[in-house]
Design a protein around this motif. Sequence first.
Motif, PDB file in Angstrom:
ATOM      1  N   GLY A  15      40.070  36.927  46.048  1.00 48.52           N
ATOM      2  CA  GLY A  15      39.249  38.138  46.011  1.00 48.52           C
ATOM      3  C   GLY A  15      37.965  37.943  45.227  1.00 48.52           C
ATOM      4  O   GLY A  15      37.659  36.831  44.775  1.00 48.52           O
ATOM      5  N   GLN A  16      37.244  39.054  45.044  1.00 50.68           N
ATOM      6  CA  GLN A  16      35.927  38.988  44.389  1.00 50.68           C
ATOM      7  C   GLN A  16      36.019  38.364  42.991  1.00 50.68           C
ATOM      8  O   GLN A  16      35.219  37.507  42.627  1.00 50.68           O
ATOM      9  CB  GLN A  16      35.315  40.391  44.292  1.00 50.68           C
ATOM     10  N   ILE A  17      37.004  38.790  42.207  1.00 51.54           N
ATOM     11  CA  ILE A  17      37.142  38.253  40.848  1.00 51.54           C
ATOM     12  C   ILE A  17      37.945  36.949  40.871  1.00 51.54           C
ATOM     13  O   ILE A  17      37.623  35.996  40.157  1.00 51.54           O
ATOM     14  CB  ILE A  17      37.871  39.262  39.926  1.00 51.54           C
ATOM     15  N   SER A  37      46.917  31.823  44.240  1.00 51.97           N
ATOM     16  CA  SER A  37      47.773  32.363  45.307  1.00 51.97           C
ATOM     17  C   SER A  37      47.160  33.638  45.864  1.00 51.97           C
ATOM     18  O   SER A  37      46.451  34.356  45.164  1.00 51.97           O
ATOM     19  CB  SER A  37      49.180  32.632  44.771  1.00 51.97           C
ATOM     20  N   ASP A  38      47.450  33.889  47.123  1.00 47.78           N
ATOM     21  CA  ASP A  38      46.919  35.087  47.789  1.00 47.78           C
ATOM     22  C   ASP A  38      47.657  35.267  49.103  1.00 47.78           C
ATOM     23  O   ASP A  38      48.330  34.348  49.578  1.00 47.78           O
ATOM     24  CB  ASP A  38      45.404  34.915  48.043  1.00 47.78           C
ATOM     25  N   LEU A  39      47.494  36.452  49.683  1.00 43.59           N
ATOM     26  CA  LEU A  39      47.989  36.724  51.037  1.00 43.59           C
ATOM     27  C   LEU A  39      47.106  36.037  52.060  1.00 43.59           C
ATOM     28  O   LEU A  39      47.558  35.612  53.107  1.00 43.59           O
ATOM     29  CB  LEU A  39      47.866  38.227  51.323  1.00 43.59           C
ATOM     30  N   LEU A  55      51.163  33.610  48.965  1.00 42.77           N
ATOM     31  CA  LEU A  55      52.143  34.470  48.291  1.00 42.77           C
ATOM     32  C   LEU A  55      51.860  35.943  48.544  1.00 42.77           C
ATOM     33  O   LEU A  55      50.719  36.397  48.428  1.00 42.77           O
ATOM     34  CB  LEU A  55      52.094  34.224  46.771  1.00 42.77           C
ATOM     35  N   ASP A  56      52.920  36.683  48.899  1.00 39.56           N
ATOM     36  CA  ASP A  56      52.836  38.137  48.927  1.00 39.56           C
ATOM     37  C   ASP A  56      53.496  38.622  47.637  1.00 39.56           C
ATOM     38  O   ASP A  56      54.711  38.483  47.475  1.00 39.56           O
ATOM     39  CB  ASP A  56      53.577  38.684  50.155  1.00 39.56           C
ATOM     40  N   VAL A  57      52.700  39.186  46.729  1.00 32.46           N
ATOM     41  CA  VAL A  57      53.221  39.573  45.413  1.00 32.46           C
ATOM     42  C   VAL A  57      54.287  40.672  45.522  1.00 32.46           C
ATOM     43  O   VAL A  57      55.070  40.890  44.600  1.00 32.46           O
ATOM     44  CB  VAL A  57      52.059  39.989  44.478  1.00 32.46           C
ATOM     45  N   ILE A 145      43.562  58.006  44.201  1.00 28.88           N
ATOM     46  CA  ILE A 145      44.868  57.343  44.116  1.00 28.88           C
ATOM     47  C   ILE A 145      44.728  56.013  43.376  1.00 28.88           C
ATOM     48  O   ILE A 145      45.635  55.596  42.636  1.00 28.88           O
ATOM     49  CB  ILE A 145      45.524  57.171  45.513  1.00 28.88           C
ATOM     50  N   TYR A 146      43.573  55.382  43.540  1.00 32.15           N
ATOM     51  CA  TYR A 146      43.308  54.117  42.822  1.00 32.15           C
ATOM     52  C   TYR A 146      43.341  54.375  41.310  1.00 32.15           C
ATOM     53  O   TYR A 146      44.012  53.667  40.560  1.00 32.15           O
ATOM     54  CB  TYR A 146      41.942  53.601  43.270  1.00 32.15           C
ATOM     55  N   GLY A 147      42.632  55.419  40.872  1.00 41.19           N
ATOM     56  CA  GLY A 147      42.592  55.749  39.446  1.00 41.19           C
ATOM     57  C   GLY A 147      43.963  56.147  38.920  1.00 41.19           C
ATOM     58  O   GLY A 147      44.357  55.758  37.808  1.00 41.19           O
ATOM     59  N   SER A 149      46.818  55.123  40.094  1.00 38.88           N
ATOM     60  CA  SER A 149      47.658  53.917  40.005  1.00 38.88           C
ATOM     61  C   SER A 149      47.240  53.060  38.803  1.00 38.88           C
ATOM     62  O   SER A 149      48.084  52.453  38.140  1.00 38.88           O
ATOM     63  CB  SER A 149      47.619  53.111  41.305  1.00 38.88           C
ATOM     64  N   LYS A 150      45.945  53.019  38.501  1.00 37.33           N
ATOM     65  CA  LYS A 150      45.491  52.234  37.346  1.00 37.33           C
ATOM     66  C   LYS A 150      45.980  52.877  36.047  1.00 37.33           C
ATOM     67  O   LYS A 150      46.393  52.184  35.118  1.00 37.33           O
ATOM     68  CB  LYS A 150      43.964  52.111  37.339  1.00 37.33           C
ATOM     69  N   PHE A 151      45.916  54.203  35.987  1.00 38.54           N
ATOM     70  CA  PHE A 151      46.364  54.884  34.763  1.00 38.54           C
ATOM     71  C   PHE A 151      47.875  54.679  34.562  1.00 38.54           C
ATOM     72  O   PHE A 151      48.328  54.340  33.464  1.00 38.54           O
ATOM     73  CB  PHE A 151      46.010  56.378  34.825  1.00 38.54           C
TER      74      PHE A 151
HETATM   75  P1  NAD Z   1      39.628  42.080  45.925  1.00 37.18           P
HETATM   76  O1  NAD Z   1      40.077  43.120  46.873  1.00 37.18           O
HETATM   77  O2  NAD Z   1      38.342  41.399  46.138  1.00 37.18           O
HETATM   78  O3  NAD Z   1      40.753  40.951  45.788  1.00 37.18           O
HETATM   79  C1  NAD Z   1      42.113  41.244  45.759  1.00 37.18           C
HETATM   80  C2  NAD Z   1      42.845  40.071  46.363  1.00 37.18           C
HETATM   81  O4  NAD Z   1      44.250  40.385  46.353  1.00 37.18           O
HETATM   82  C3  NAD Z   1      42.470  39.808  47.834  1.00 37.18           C
HETATM   83  O5  NAD Z   1      42.106  38.464  48.016  1.00 37.18           O
HETATM   84  C4  NAD Z   1      43.723  40.155  48.615  1.00 37.18           C
HETATM   85  O6  NAD Z   1      43.936  39.343  49.756  1.00 37.18           O
HETATM   86  C5  NAD Z   1      44.800  39.925  47.561  1.00 37.18           C
HETATM   87  N1  NAD Z   1      46.023  40.674  47.843  1.00 37.18           N
HETATM   88  C6  NAD Z   1      46.141  41.948  48.299  1.00 37.18           C
HETATM   89  N2  NAD Z   1      47.424  42.275  48.480  1.00 37.18           N
HETATM   90  C7  NAD Z   1      48.141  41.173  48.122  1.00 37.18           C
HETATM   91  C8  NAD Z   1      49.529  40.889  48.109  1.00 37.18           C
HETATM   92  N3  NAD Z   1      50.425  41.781  48.505  1.00 37.18           N
HETATM   93  N4  NAD Z   1      49.926  39.674  47.669  1.00 37.18           N
HETATM   94  C9  NAD Z   1      49.019  38.745  47.264  1.00 37.18           C
HETATM   95  N5  NAD Z   1      47.680  38.954  47.280  1.00 37.18           N
HETATM   96  C10 NAD Z   1      47.262  40.161  47.713  1.00 37.18           C
HETATM   97  O7  NAD Z   1      39.666  42.739  44.467  1.00 37.18           O
HETATM   98  P2  NAD Z   1      38.839  42.309  43.170  1.00 37.18           P
HETATM   99  O8  NAD Z   1      37.567  43.042  43.196  1.00 37.18           O
HETATM  100  O9  NAD Z   1      38.859  40.853  43.002  1.00 37.18           O
HETATM  101  O10 NAD Z   1      39.734  43.028  42.050  1.00 37.18           O
HETATM  102  C11 NAD Z   1      40.760  42.345  41.369  1.00 37.18           C
HETATM  103  C12 NAD Z   1      41.369  43.324  40.377  1.00 37.18           C
HETATM  104  O11 NAD Z   1      40.351  43.814  39.492  1.00 37.18           O
HETATM  105  C13 NAD Z   1      42.006  44.573  41.020  1.00 37.18           C
HETATM  106  O12 NAD Z   1      43.110  44.966  40.256  1.00 37.18           O
HETATM  107  C14 NAD Z   1      40.913  45.614  40.873  1.00 37.18           C
HETATM  108  O13 NAD Z   1      41.440  46.909  40.841  1.00 37.18           O
HETATM  109  C15 NAD Z   1      40.319  45.235  39.540  1.00 37.18           C
HETATM  110  N6  NAD Z   1      38.953  45.741  39.372  1.00 37.18           N
HETATM  111  C16 NAD Z   1      37.941  45.246  40.142  1.00 37.18           C
HETATM  112  C17 NAD Z   1      36.648  45.742  39.976  1.00 37.18           C
HETATM  113  C18 NAD Z   1      35.504  45.240  40.796  1.00 37.18           C
HETATM  114  O14 NAD Z   1      34.405  45.805  40.706  1.00 37.18           O
HETATM  115  N7  NAD Z   1      35.678  44.182  41.591  1.00 37.18           N
HETATM  116  C19 NAD Z   1      36.403  46.747  39.007  1.00 37.18           C
HETATM  117  C20 NAD Z   1      37.474  47.254  38.282  1.00 37.18           C
HETATM  118  C21 NAD Z   1      38.747  46.714  38.441  1.00 37.18           C
END
Ligand code: NAD
Length: 316
Positions: A15-17, A37-39, A55-57, A145-147, A149-151
């Motif tokens: 993902g992005q981070i 690991s990732d889906l 991996l599916d978490v 719902i995102y907020g 779940s985070k809380f």
């Molecule tokens: P993203 O959506 O870019 O990446 C998430 C990754 O998780 C994806 O690659 C996806 O394929 C993978 N994934 C989804 N379901 C999965 C599963 N069941 N098993 C395994 N992998 C799975 O998200 P991101 O922006 O990288 O965010 C990462 C974390 O940081 C999240 O918890 C998000 O809430 C948090 N966050 C991100 C931001 C932001 O601006 N990017 C800001 C605040 C918090």
Amino acid sequence: MSMKKDKILVIGACGQIGVELTLALRKMYGDTNVIASDLREEHDLLKGSGPYVSLDVMNKEMLHVLVIRHNITQIYLLAAILSATGEKNPLLAWHINMQSLLNVLDIAKEEGIDKVYWPSSIAVFGPDSPKETTPQHTIIEPTTIYGISKFAGERWCEYYNHRYGVDVRSLRYPGLISYKSAPGGGTTDYAIEIFHEALEEKKYTCFLSEGTYLPMMYMPDAIRATIELMEADKSKISVRSSYNLGAMSFSPKEIAAEIKKHIPEFTISYEPDYRQQIADGWPQSIDDELARADWGWKPEYCLEKMTTDMLKNLAK
Ligand code: NAD
Ligand code: AKB
């Protein structure tokens, strides 16, 4: 540089981070000691840089086997459904965001994992929270719902720490801006799209209104904050739910003006959609005094410095 002995599992590494965090951790801990690991399929930027596992978490048994088989000592859980996507399927977002965390926390407890990282978000705050320099402890009544779940996740982290001694650490990230990997369905994604469109089309239609201020951070700061928090001595961590974390705040009008300094012909228009309501419920700026006091947090990037760096790297 001597490498540390830990064995790290990054979940949601594509993902992005995840992409940038995995690469940063591999530099610190050694390529083979950080399992991505990732889906999804392995991200191009990760290919050849270290081990990758599909991996599916949500599959707790598979996760458990992976943790035991590789002698994992630290888990970074980044898999989640973000704010804008979450509103399209709230029950799915709740299920994935909560169950993934519970799976990781429970395995961490059972296997005596040294440290767990799980990010929260400014999305924990809601329309009744103070809008400016939102404090660490204040009214927290999220409406997405995102907020929600985070809380709830923050409460679970604190619970597992207090009750079972799991060393879980967390940051409430603002909207993160980066050029290496694409954002995953958030409300702050406009602040990334705008750079791509400015370079390619010289114009951008923003899905938020011109005066919508939101807390934001450039990815290098976010990666450094994450690593600094995880490296901090346990005695310095006073917040076991999630730390407020700040860097910069701006509106679409302000970032457009900053881009225009580099691309004079760039124009922006506004067509707010359902994401406007999400943004309207969030803080405009964050008070991160506790992160600064506890483990020395200090951001490096402001709007001007981030814009210059984004455009330079995207133009390459
Ligand atoms: P993203 O959506 O870019 O990446 C998430 C990754 O998780 C994806 O690659 C996806 O394929 C993978 N994934 C989804 N379901 C999965 C599963 N069941 N098993 C395994 N992998 C799975 O998200 P991101 O922006 O990288 O965010 C990462 C974390 O940081 C999240 O918890 C998000 O809430 C948090 N966050 C991100 C931001 C932001 O601006 N990017 C800001 C605040 C918090
Ligand atoms: C989103 O917009 O959903 C994320 C976040 C701030 O948590 N970028």
